[in-house]
Design a protein around this motif. Structure first.
Motif, PDB file in Angstrom:
ATOM      1  N   ALA A 298       0.833  -1.212   0.000  1.00 54.11           N
ATOM      2  CA  ALA A 298       0.000   0.000   0.000  1.00 54.11           C
ATOM      3  C   ALA A 298       0.863   1.256   0.000  1.00 54.11           C
ATOM      4  CB  ALA A 298      -0.941  -0.010   1.204  1.00 54.11           C
ATOM      5  N   ILE A 299       1.923   1.267   0.774  1.00 59.53           N
ATOM      6  CA  ILE A 299       2.819   2.427   0.803  1.00 59.53           C
ATOM      7  C   ILE A 299       3.526   2.561  -0.547  1.00 59.53           C
ATOM      8  CG2 ILE A 299       4.925   3.372   1.840  1.00 59.53           C
ATOM      9  CD1 ILE A 299       3.923   2.106   4.508  1.00 59.53           C
ATOM     10  N   ALA A 300       3.966   1.451  -1.099  1.00 54.54           N
ATOM     11  CA  ALA A 300       4.666   1.469  -2.389  1.00 54.54           C
ATOM     12  C   ALA A 300       3.773   1.990  -3.504  1.00 54.54           C
ATOM     13  CB  ALA A 300       5.174   0.071  -2.733  1.00 54.54           C
ATOM     14  N   ALA A 301       2.500   1.644  -3.472  1.00 53.40           N
ATOM     15  CA  ALA A 301       1.576   2.005  -4.548  1.00 53.40           C
ATOM     16  C   ALA A 301       0.906   3.363  -4.341  1.00 53.40           C
ATOM     17  CB  ALA A 301       0.496   0.925  -4.682  1.00 53.40           C
TER      18      ALA A 301
ATOM     19  N   ASP B 260       6.616  13.241   0.384  1.00 59.61           N
ATOM     20  CA  ASP B 260       7.338  12.803   1.570  1.00 59.61           C
ATOM     21  C   ASP B 260       6.460  12.535   2.787  1.00 59.61           C
ATOM     22  OD1 ASP B 260       6.675  15.418   2.143  1.00 59.61           O
ATOM     23  OD2 ASP B 260       8.701  16.019   2.703  1.00 59.61           O
ATOM     24  N   PHE B 261       5.150  12.753   2.669  1.00 65.80           N
ATOM     25  CA  PHE B 261       4.239  12.477   3.776  1.00 65.80           C
ATOM     26  C   PHE B 261       2.879  12.128   3.208  1.00 65.80           C
ATOM     27  CE2 PHE B 261       0.834  13.513   6.650  1.00 65.80           C
ATOM     28  CZ  PHE B 261       1.263  12.951   7.839  1.00 65.80           C
ATOM     29  N   ALA B 262       2.231  11.154   3.831  1.00 63.78           N
ATOM     30  CA  ALA B 262       0.861  10.828   3.430  1.00 63.78           C
ATOM     31  C   ALA B 262       0.161  10.056   4.536  1.00 63.78           C
ATOM     32  CB  ALA B 262       0.844  10.012   2.144  1.00 63.78           C
ATOM     33  N   ALA B 263      -1.137  10.121   4.485  1.00 65.03           N
ATOM     34  CA  ALA B 263      -2.007   9.329   5.347  1.00 65.03           C
ATOM     35  C   ALA B 263      -2.807   8.410   4.443  1.00 65.03           C
ATOM     36  CB  ALA B 263      -2.931  10.245   6.140  1.00 65.03           C
ATOM     37  N   LEU B 264      -2.899   7.157   4.826  1.00 67.16           N
ATOM     38  CA  LEU B 264      -3.672   6.203   4.049  1.00 67.16           C
ATOM     39  C   LEU B 264      -4.280   5.175   4.980  1.00 67.16           C
ATOM     40  CD1 LEU B 264      -1.350   3.613   2.365  1.00 67.16           C
ATOM     41  CD2 LEU B 264      -0.415   5.476   3.702  1.00 67.16           C
ATOM     42  N   GLU B 265      -5.222   4.415   4.460  1.00 64.68           N
ATOM     43  CA  GLU B 265      -5.835   3.350   5.236  1.00 64.68           C
ATOM     44  C   GLU B 265      -5.403   2.012   4.654  1.00 64.68           C
ATOM     45  OE1 GLU B 265     -10.261   1.893   6.366  1.00 64.68           O
ATOM     46  OE2 GLU B 265      -9.775   4.014   6.736  1.00 64.68           O
ATOM     47  N   VAL B 266      -4.955   1.134   5.538  1.00 63.13           N
ATOM     48  CA  VAL B 266      -4.498  -0.197   5.136  1.00 63.13           C
ATOM     49  C   VAL B 266      -5.147  -1.219   6.061  1.00 63.13           C
ATOM     50  CG1 VAL B 266      -2.493  -1.684   4.796  1.00 63.13           C
ATOM     51  CG2 VAL B 266      -2.262   0.780   4.444  1.00 63.13           C
ATOM     52  N   GLU B 267      -5.849  -2.154   5.463  1.00 64.00           N
ATOM     53  CA  GLU B 267      -6.491  -3.217   6.245  1.00 64.00           C
ATOM     54  C   GLU B 267      -7.347  -2.627   7.381  1.00 64.00           C
ATOM     55  OE1 GLU B 267      -5.865  -6.822   5.921  1.00 64.00           O
ATOM     56  OE2 GLU B 267      -4.960  -6.296   3.985  1.00 64.00           O
TER      57      GLU B 267
ATOM     58  N   LYS C  73      -5.736   3.359   9.843  1.00 60.94           N
ATOM     59  CA  LYS C  73      -5.122   4.562   9.288  1.00 60.94           C
ATOM     60  C   LYS C  73      -3.635   4.562   9.631  1.00 60.94           C
ATOM     61  CE  LYS C  73      -5.851   9.393   8.458  1.00 60.94           C
ATOM     62  NZ  LYS C  73      -6.791  10.489   8.521  1.00 60.94           N
ATOM     63  N   VAL C  74      -2.834   4.907   8.629  1.00 58.27           N
ATOM     64  CA  VAL C  74      -1.380   4.874   8.746  1.00 58.27           C
ATOM     65  C   VAL C  74      -0.819   6.159   8.152  1.00 58.27           C
ATOM     66  CG1 VAL C  74       0.683   3.669   7.911  1.00 58.27           C
ATOM     67  CG2 VAL C  74      -1.332   2.354   8.550  1.00 58.27           C
ATOM     68  N   TYR C  75       0.259   6.656   8.739  1.00 55.94           N
ATOM     69  CA  TYR C  75       1.029   7.761   8.176  1.00 55.94           C
ATOM     70  C   TYR C  75       2.393   7.228   7.753  1.00 55.94           C
ATOM     71  CZ  TYR C  75      -1.964  11.257  10.593  1.00 55.94           C
ATOM     72  OH  TYR C  75      -2.994  12.038  11.048  1.00 55.94           O
ATOM     73  N   PHE C  76       2.944   7.794   6.681  1.00 55.56           N
ATOM     74  CA  PHE C  76       4.360   7.593   6.408  1.00 55.56           C
ATOM     75  C   PHE C  76       5.006   8.937   6.151  1.00 55.56           C
ATOM     76  CE2 PHE C  76       2.698   6.912   2.036  1.00 55.56           C
ATOM     77  CZ  PHE C  76       3.501   7.787   1.312  1.00 55.56           C
ATOM     78  N   LYS C  77       6.272   9.058   6.537  1.00 56.37           N
ATOM     79  CA  LYS C  77       6.983  10.331   6.467  1.00 56.37           C
ATOM     80  C   LYS C  77       8.449  10.080   6.175  1.00 56.37           C
ATOM     81  CE  LYS C  77       7.911  14.718   8.141  1.00 56.37           C
ATOM     82  NZ  LYS C  77       8.735  15.086   7.015  1.00 56.37           N
ATOM     83  N   PHE C  78       8.985  10.846   5.228  1.00 51.61           N
ATOM     84  CA  PHE C  78      10.425  10.829   4.946  1.00 51.61           C
ATOM     85  C   PHE C  78      11.094  11.979   5.678  1.00 51.61           C
ATOM     86  CE2 PHE C  78       9.268   8.421   1.125  1.00 51.61           C
ATOM     87  CZ  PHE C  78      10.311   7.511   1.036  1.00 51.61           C
ATOM     88  N   ASP C  79      12.256  11.704   6.227  1.00 54.80           N
ATOM     89  CA  ASP C  79      13.154  12.723   6.751  1.00 54.80           C
ATOM     90  C   ASP C  79      14.502  12.500   6.089  1.00 54.80           C
ATOM     91  OD1 ASP C  79      11.565  14.165   8.852  1.00 54.80           O
ATOM     92  OD2 ASP C  79      11.365  12.115   9.592  1.00 54.80           O
ATOM     93  N   TYR C  80      15.306  13.556   6.006  1.00 53.20           N
ATOM     94  CA  TYR C  80      16.560  13.512   5.251  1.00 53.20           C
ATOM     95  C   TYR C  80      17.724  13.863   6.170  1.00 53.20           C
ATOM     96  CZ  TYR C  80      12.818  14.110   1.914  1.00 53.20           C
ATOM     97  OH  TYR C  80      11.629  13.978   1.227  1.00 53.20           O
ATOM     98  N   TYR C  81      18.624  12.915   6.359  1.00 52.57           N
ATOM     99  CA  TYR C  81      19.771  13.088   7.251  1.00 52.57           C
ATOM    100  C   TYR C  81      21.067  13.098   6.459  1.00 52.57           C
ATOM    101  CZ  TYR C  81      16.623  12.201  11.117  1.00 52.57           C
ATOM    102  OH  TYR C  81      15.597  12.289  12.024  1.00 52.57           O
ATOM    103  N   ASN C  82      22.109  13.652   7.102  1.00 50.51           N
ATOM    104  CA  ASN C  82      23.437  13.553   6.505  1.00 50.51           C
ATOM    105  C   ASN C  82      23.933  12.106   6.641  1.00 50.51           C
ATOM    106  OD1 ASN C  82      24.467  13.252   9.149  1.00 50.51           O
ATOM    107  ND2 ASN C  82      24.965  15.409   9.313  1.00 50.51           N
ATOM    108  N   LEU C  83      25.056  11.793   6.055  1.00 51.26           N
ATOM    109  CA  LEU C  83      25.519  10.405   6.006  1.00 51.26           C
ATOM    110  C   LEU C  83      25.868   9.828   7.368  1.00 51.26           C
ATOM    111  CD1 LEU C  83      27.662  10.469   2.737  1.00 51.26           C
ATOM    112  CD2 LEU C  83      25.258   9.822   3.032  1.00 51.26           C
ATOM    113  N   THR C  84      26.232  10.661   8.318  1.00 52.18           N
ATOM    114  CA  THR C  84      26.527  10.167   9.659  1.00 52.18           C
ATOM    115  C   THR C  84      25.281  10.161  10.544  1.00 52.18           C
ATOM    116  OG1 THR C  84      27.226  12.374  10.339  1.00 52.18           O
ATOM    117  CG2 THR C  84      28.953  10.858   9.567  1.00 52.18           C
ATOM    118  N   MET C  85      24.192  10.644  10.012  1.00 51.65           N
ATOM    119  CA  MET C  85      22.887  10.673  10.679  1.00 51.65           C
ATOM    120  C   MET C  85      22.916  11.426  12.004  1.00 51.65           C
ATOM    121  SD  MET C  85      20.988   7.253   9.437  1.00 51.65           S
ATOM    122  CE  MET C  85      19.533   7.884  10.200  1.00 51.65           C
TER     123      MET C  85
END
Length: 128
Positions: free
Chosen positions: A63-66, A81-88, A91-103
């Motif tokens: 569901a997240i992939a599609a 980079d952010f969304a709310a969706l319903e799965v099974e 309700k679910v959220y997914f969120k991207f954050d962006y870090y440097n290589l050393t995090m």
């Protein structure tokens, strides 16, 4: 890397889409690696309980992939980079954050895979 803000946002969106696709598609996962896009997947205790422990992690990943119904309120920079969706029924959220290589801080250029580790967090709304 892209210098125009809209171009940069489009590059970030494409990379985010590819990372999401990689959750359910081995070909996309190979593309992520070939492009040098580093990422980590994090899910919260609520996701663990609602999906992993109940055997529903594959439908969640698919569901997240599609997902492609991004809304302006949730995605004002069109980086997907952010969304709310319903799965099974959950309700679910997914969120991207962006870090440097050393995090240990944010990426100076999230469009540049050589400077960025993407963290995709999947959570329940109550955990946001």
């Amino acid at each position: 890397m892209a210098t125009d803000v809209n171009d940069r946002n489009a590059v970030i969106a494409e990379q985010n889409d590819l990372v999401r696709a990689a959750l359910a598609d081995p070909k996309a996962f190979k593309q992520v690696n070939a492009q040098g896009i580093a990422f980590k997947l994090v899910w919260t205790p609520g996701i663990n309980e609602a999906f992993l422990l109940t055997g529903k992690i594959k439908p969640l990943a698919k569901a997240i992939a599609a997902f492609d119904a991004f809304e302006t309120d949730d995605d004002p920079y069109q980086e997907r980079d952010f969304a709310a969706l319903e799965v099974e029924g959950t309700k679910v959220y997914f969120k991207f954050d962006y870090y440097n290589l050393t995090m240990d801080g944010g990426s100076e250029d999230p469009a540049d895979p050589a400077q960025t580790v993407r963290v995709l967090t999947v959570m329940l709304p109550c955990e946001y």
